[in-house]
Design a protein around this motif. Structure first.
Motif, PDB file in Angstrom:
ATOM      1  N   MET A   1      10.687 -10.850  11.917  1.00  0.00           N
ATOM      2  CA  MET A   1      10.951  -8.654  11.473  1.00  0.00           C
ATOM      3  C   MET A   1      10.201  -8.680  12.390  1.00  0.00           C
ATOM      4  SD  MET A   1      11.011  -7.391   8.104  1.00  0.00           S
ATOM      5  CE  MET A   1       8.890  -7.357   7.767  1.00  0.00           C
ATOM      6  N   SER A   2      11.075  -7.917  13.122  1.00  0.00           N
ATOM      7  CA  SER A   2      10.385  -6.560  14.703  1.00  0.00           C
ATOM      8  C   SER A   2       9.903  -5.935  13.164  1.00  0.00           C
ATOM      9  CB  SER A   2      11.052  -5.903  15.182  1.00  0.00           C
ATOM     10  OG  SER A   2      12.082  -5.431  15.065  1.00  0.00           O
ATOM     11  N   LEU A   3       7.880  -5.342  14.170  1.00  0.00           N
ATOM     12  CA  LEU A   3       8.065  -4.148  12.847  1.00  0.00           C
ATOM     13  C   LEU A   3       7.810  -2.817  14.012  1.00  0.00           C
ATOM     14  CD1 LEU A   3       3.849  -5.755  12.259  1.00  0.00           C
ATOM     15  CD2 LEU A   3       6.182  -5.787  11.133  1.00  0.00           C
ATOM     16  N   SER A   4       7.541  -2.083  12.986  1.00  0.00           N
ATOM     17  CA  SER A   4       7.937  -0.156  13.866  1.00  0.00           C
ATOM     18  C   SER A   4       6.738   0.171  14.393  1.00  0.00           C
ATOM     19  CB  SER A   4       8.474   0.724  13.017  1.00  0.00           C
ATOM     20  OG  SER A   4       8.388   1.912  13.337  1.00  0.00           O
ATOM     21  N   ILE A   5       5.851   0.082  16.143  1.00  0.00           N
ATOM     22  CA  ILE A   5       5.232   0.607  16.054  1.00  0.00           C
ATOM     23  C   ILE A   5       5.323   2.421  16.748  1.00  0.00           C
ATOM     24  CG2 ILE A   5       3.798  -0.031  18.054  1.00  0.00           C
ATOM     25  CD1 ILE A   5       3.670  -2.019  16.248  1.00  0.00           C
ATOM     26  N   SER A   6       4.398   2.659  16.401  1.00  0.00           N
ATOM     27  CA  SER A   6       3.904   4.057  16.661  1.00  0.00           C
ATOM     28  C   SER A   6       2.174   4.331  17.250  1.00  0.00           C
ATOM     29  CB  SER A   6       3.071   4.823  15.373  1.00  0.00           C
ATOM     30  OG  SER A   6       2.603   4.495  14.854  1.00  0.00           O
ATOM     31  N   THR A   7       2.493   5.509  18.031  1.00  0.00           N
ATOM     32  CA  THR A   7       1.069   5.484  19.135  1.00  0.00           C
ATOM     33  C   THR A   7       0.399   6.419  19.346  1.00  0.00           C
ATOM     34  OG1 THR A   7       2.450   6.265  20.970  1.00  0.00           O
ATOM     35  CG2 THR A   7       2.520   3.731  21.124  1.00  0.00           C
ATOM     36  N   GLU A   8      -0.985   6.458  19.259  1.00  0.00           N
ATOM     37  CA  GLU A   8      -1.426   7.695  20.013  1.00  0.00           C
ATOM     38  C   GLU A   8      -2.119   7.825  21.161  1.00  0.00           C
ATOM     39  OE1 GLU A   8      -4.712  10.249  16.728  1.00  0.00           O
ATOM     40  OE2 GLU A   8      -4.329   8.482  16.943  1.00  0.00           O
ATOM     41  N   SER A   9      -2.406   8.704  21.051  1.00  0.00           N
ATOM     42  CA  SER A   9      -3.212   9.101  22.937  1.00  0.00           C
ATOM     43  C   SER A   9      -4.265  10.217  22.208  1.00  0.00           C
ATOM     44  CB  SER A   9      -3.468   9.158  23.661  1.00  0.00           C
ATOM     45  OG  SER A   9      -1.824   7.991  24.264  1.00  0.00           O
ATOM     46  N   LEU A  10      -5.646   9.777  22.134  1.00  0.00           N
ATOM     47  CA  LEU A  10      -6.092  10.824  22.151  1.00  0.00           C
ATOM     48  C   LEU A  10      -7.906  10.792  23.211  1.00  0.00           C
ATOM     49  CD1 LEU A  10      -8.701   9.692  19.410  1.00  0.00           C
ATOM     50  CD2 LEU A  10      -6.861   7.934  20.158  1.00  0.00           C
ATOM     51  N   TRP A  11      -8.462  11.493  23.130  1.00  0.00           N
ATOM     52  CA  TRP A  11      -9.784  11.633  24.029  1.00  0.00           C
ATOM     53  C   TRP A  11     -11.532  11.261  23.410  1.00  0.00           C
ATOM     54  CZ3 TRP A  11      -9.251  12.027  28.731  1.00  0.00           C
ATOM     55  CH2 TRP A  11      -8.520  12.396  29.080  1.00  0.00           C
ATOM     56  N   ILE A  12     -12.035  10.361  23.725  1.00  0.00           N
ATOM     57  CA  ILE A  12     -13.489  10.108  22.794  1.00  0.00           C
ATOM     58  C   ILE A  12     -14.537  10.864  23.644  1.00  0.00           C
ATOM     59  CG2 ILE A  12     -14.843   8.544  22.508  1.00  0.00           C
ATOM     60  CD1 ILE A  12     -12.455   8.114  20.507  1.00  0.00           C
ATOM     61  N   ASP A  13     -15.500  11.775  23.334  1.00  0.00           N
ATOM     62  CA  ASP A  13     -16.362  12.345  23.661  1.00  0.00           C
ATOM     63  C   ASP A  13     -17.712  11.277  23.768  1.00  0.00           C
ATOM     64  OD1 ASP A  13     -15.257  14.871  24.229  1.00  0.00           O
ATOM     65  OD2 ASP A  13     -15.994  15.264  22.352  1.00  0.00           O
ATOM     66  N   THR A  14     -18.428  11.132  24.847  1.00  0.00           N
ATOM     67  CA  THR A  14     -19.707  10.263  24.551  1.00  0.00           C
ATOM     68  C   THR A  14     -20.666  10.733  25.534  1.00  0.00           C
ATOM     69  OG1 THR A  14     -19.230   8.828  27.033  1.00  0.00           O
ATOM     70  CG2 THR A  14     -18.198   8.403  25.496  1.00  0.00           C
ATOM     71  N   ALA A  15     -21.746  10.621  25.775  1.00  0.00           N
ATOM     72  CA  ALA A  15     -22.737  11.467  26.710  1.00  0.00           C
ATOM     73  C   ALA A  15     -22.358  11.137  28.076  1.00  0.00           C
ATOM     74  CB  ALA A  15     -24.682  10.613  26.078  1.00  0.00           C
ATOM     75  N   GLU A  16     -21.317  10.534  28.159  1.00  0.00           N
ATOM     76  CA  GLU A  16     -21.822  10.585  29.914  1.00  0.00           C
ATOM     77  C   GLU A  16     -20.693  11.598  30.630  1.00  0.00           C
ATOM     78  OE1 GLU A  16     -23.420   7.009  31.979  1.00  0.00           O
ATOM     79  OE2 GLU A  16     -24.516   6.412  30.161  1.00  0.00           O
ATOM     80  N   GLY A  17     -19.795  11.098  29.409  1.00  0.00           N
ATOM     81  CA  GLY A  17     -17.927  11.937  29.588  1.00  0.00           C
ATOM     82  C   GLY A  17     -16.487  11.383  29.111  1.00  0.00           C
ATOM     83  N   ARG A  18     -16.259  11.903  29.176  1.00  0.00           N
ATOM     84  CA  ARG A  18     -14.736  11.807  27.907  1.00  0.00           C
ATOM     85  C   ARG A  18     -13.960  10.612  28.398  1.00  0.00           C
ATOM     86  NH1 ARG A  18     -10.340  16.443  27.321  1.00  0.00           N
ATOM     87  NH2 ARG A  18     -10.900  15.820  29.627  1.00  0.00           N
ATOM     88  N   LEU A  19     -13.510   9.860  27.329  1.00  0.00           N
ATOM     89  CA  LEU A  19     -12.832   8.568  27.886  1.00  0.00           C
ATOM     90  C   LEU A  19     -11.600   9.275  26.989  1.00  0.00           C
ATOM     91  CD1 LEU A  19     -15.564   5.877  26.079  1.00  0.00           C
ATOM     92  CD2 LEU A  19     -15.108   6.720  28.534  1.00  0.00           C
ATOM     93  N   PHE A  20     -10.018   8.581  27.663  1.00  0.00           N
ATOM     94  CA  PHE A  20      -9.319   8.561  27.116  1.00  0.00           C
ATOM     95  C   PHE A  20      -8.575   7.254  26.506  1.00  0.00           C
ATOM     96  CE2 PHE A  20      -4.508   7.668  27.775  1.00  0.00           C
ATOM     97  CZ  PHE A  20      -4.234   8.536  27.292  1.00  0.00           C
ATOM     98  N   CYS A  21      -7.963   7.522  25.144  1.00  0.00           N
ATOM     99  CA  CYS A  21      -7.981   6.088  24.604  1.00  0.00           C
ATOM    100  C   CYS A  21      -6.916   6.509  24.260  1.00  0.00           C
ATOM    101  CB  CYS A  21      -8.553   6.793  23.032  1.00  0.00           C
ATOM    102  SG  CYS A  21      -8.882   5.095  22.075  1.00  0.00           S
ATOM    103  N   THR A  22      -5.946   5.040  24.365  1.00  0.00           N
ATOM    104  CA  THR A  22      -4.217   5.019  22.862  1.00  0.00           C
ATOM    105  C   THR A  22      -4.696   3.628  21.703  1.00  0.00           C
ATOM    106  OG1 THR A  22      -3.312   5.631  25.255  1.00  0.00           O
ATOM    107  CG2 THR A  22      -1.756   4.564  23.886  1.00  0.00           C
ATOM    108  N   ARG A  23      -4.018   4.152  20.932  1.00  0.00           N
ATOM    109  CA  ARG A  23      -3.837   3.968  19.630  1.00  0.00           C
ATOM    110  C   ARG A  23      -2.285   3.161  19.559  1.00  0.00           C
ATOM    111  NH1 ARG A  23      -7.159   5.868  15.203  1.00  0.00           N
ATOM    112  NH2 ARG A  23      -7.880   4.457  14.840  1.00  0.00           N
ATOM    113  N   TRP A  24      -2.276   1.805  20.058  1.00  0.00           N
ATOM    114  CA  TRP A  24      -0.361   1.489  18.437  1.00  0.00           C
ATOM    115  C   TRP A  24      -0.639   0.427  17.609  1.00  0.00           C
ATOM    116  CZ3 TRP A  24      -2.835   1.042  23.536  1.00  0.00           C
ATOM    117  CH2 TRP A  24      -2.110   1.131  24.738  1.00  0.00           C
TER     118      TRP A  24
END
Length: 265
Positions: A1-24
């Protein structure tokens, strides 16, 4: 059975700069407990976009959230402040994965890394032994091998062709020259020649799966053998027939099957 997949993109702050992140995210019933997510660590020229549709396939196959992020200096993340340090593998685990783990509220996780991302996944597993449920490496290096350096020298020559650099710029923009230099200059440096993953892998107790393409142009079968053999937990390696350095793009089903065997109970 296939699952429905949703996604979200966001930014993560670190001491050295921002990281781009995506979640499924897989769609699960309200009474279904969420499984620990799989965190992806990309290779030396990689980024979130270059995983292509594999994160969605992985999410679909395992029923787990999948998280991928652009390392600092790569993809959509901020520029890296200076030259990549020779201890960049451990540096990634300490200075970038730790804030990402905290920002996303990750308790337990599965570390999944491709190429040098496999070494970074192992470093994260080693630094968070009580929280890493499993480690999966694909085409990871365990030491600096002549075959690895020969492959890098060939790639370095190929990138003198403007068309090759244009493809890199498609994913990294004007950071592309830094990305290429961070890979080639680090690995070809005599100061990096004695690097190994052995001390890190030797501390691991979680289940481990090391996958490697039969025709990998950046490393022989010695790499997955050593990774699996040196782990103190249940470890195995698997050579994928007909595959080169990017098995999850070349033969995703051949990667997903053993991963599911490890993770899906």
């Amino acid at each position: 059975m296939s699952l429905s997949i949703s996604t979200e993109s966001l930014w993560i702050d670190t001491a050295e700069g921002r990281l781009f992140c995506t979640r499924w995210f897989p769609a699960t019933g309200s009474n279904t407990p969420a499984l620990p997510p799989i965190v992806l660590f990309h290779d030396s020229l990689g980024c979130v976009a270059l995983w292509r549709d594999f994160p969605q396939q992985l999410c679909q196959a395992t029923g787990r959230e999948v998280i991928a992020y652009d390392r600092l200096g790569f993809g959509q993340s901020d520029r890296y402040p200076g030259t990549l340090p020779l201890d960049f593998i451990r540096h990634e685990a300490v200075h970038f994965f730790a804030p990402l783990k905290a920002a996303l509220g990750i308790e337990h996780f599965v570390a999944f890394g491709h190429s040098v991302g496999g070494a970074m996944a192992a470093a994260c597993a080693s630094l968070h032994p009580e929280h890493c449920d499993a480690l999966i490496t694909v085409a990871a290096q365990a030491f600096v091998e002549d075959l690895t350096l020969a492959g890098i020298r060939i790639a370095e020559e190929q990138f003198k062709d403007p068309q090759h650099m244009a493809r890199l710029e498609k994913y990294h923009g004007d950071k592309a020259p830094w990305v290429l230099g961070a890979w080639t200059r680090t690995w070809l440096s005599p100061a990096f020649s004695d690097w190994t993953l052995e001390d890190v892998v030797g501390t691991l107790h979680c289940p481990l799966l090391a996958l490697h393409g039969e025709h990998d142009e950046y490393g022989s079968a010695l790499h997955p053998e050593r990774i699996a053999r040196l782990s103190t937990g249940p470890g195995r390696y698997l050579i994928l027939p007909g595959c080169h350095h990017v098995p999850h793009r070349e033969a995703p089903a051949a990667v997903l099957e053993p991963v599911c065997q490890l993770l899906v109970h």
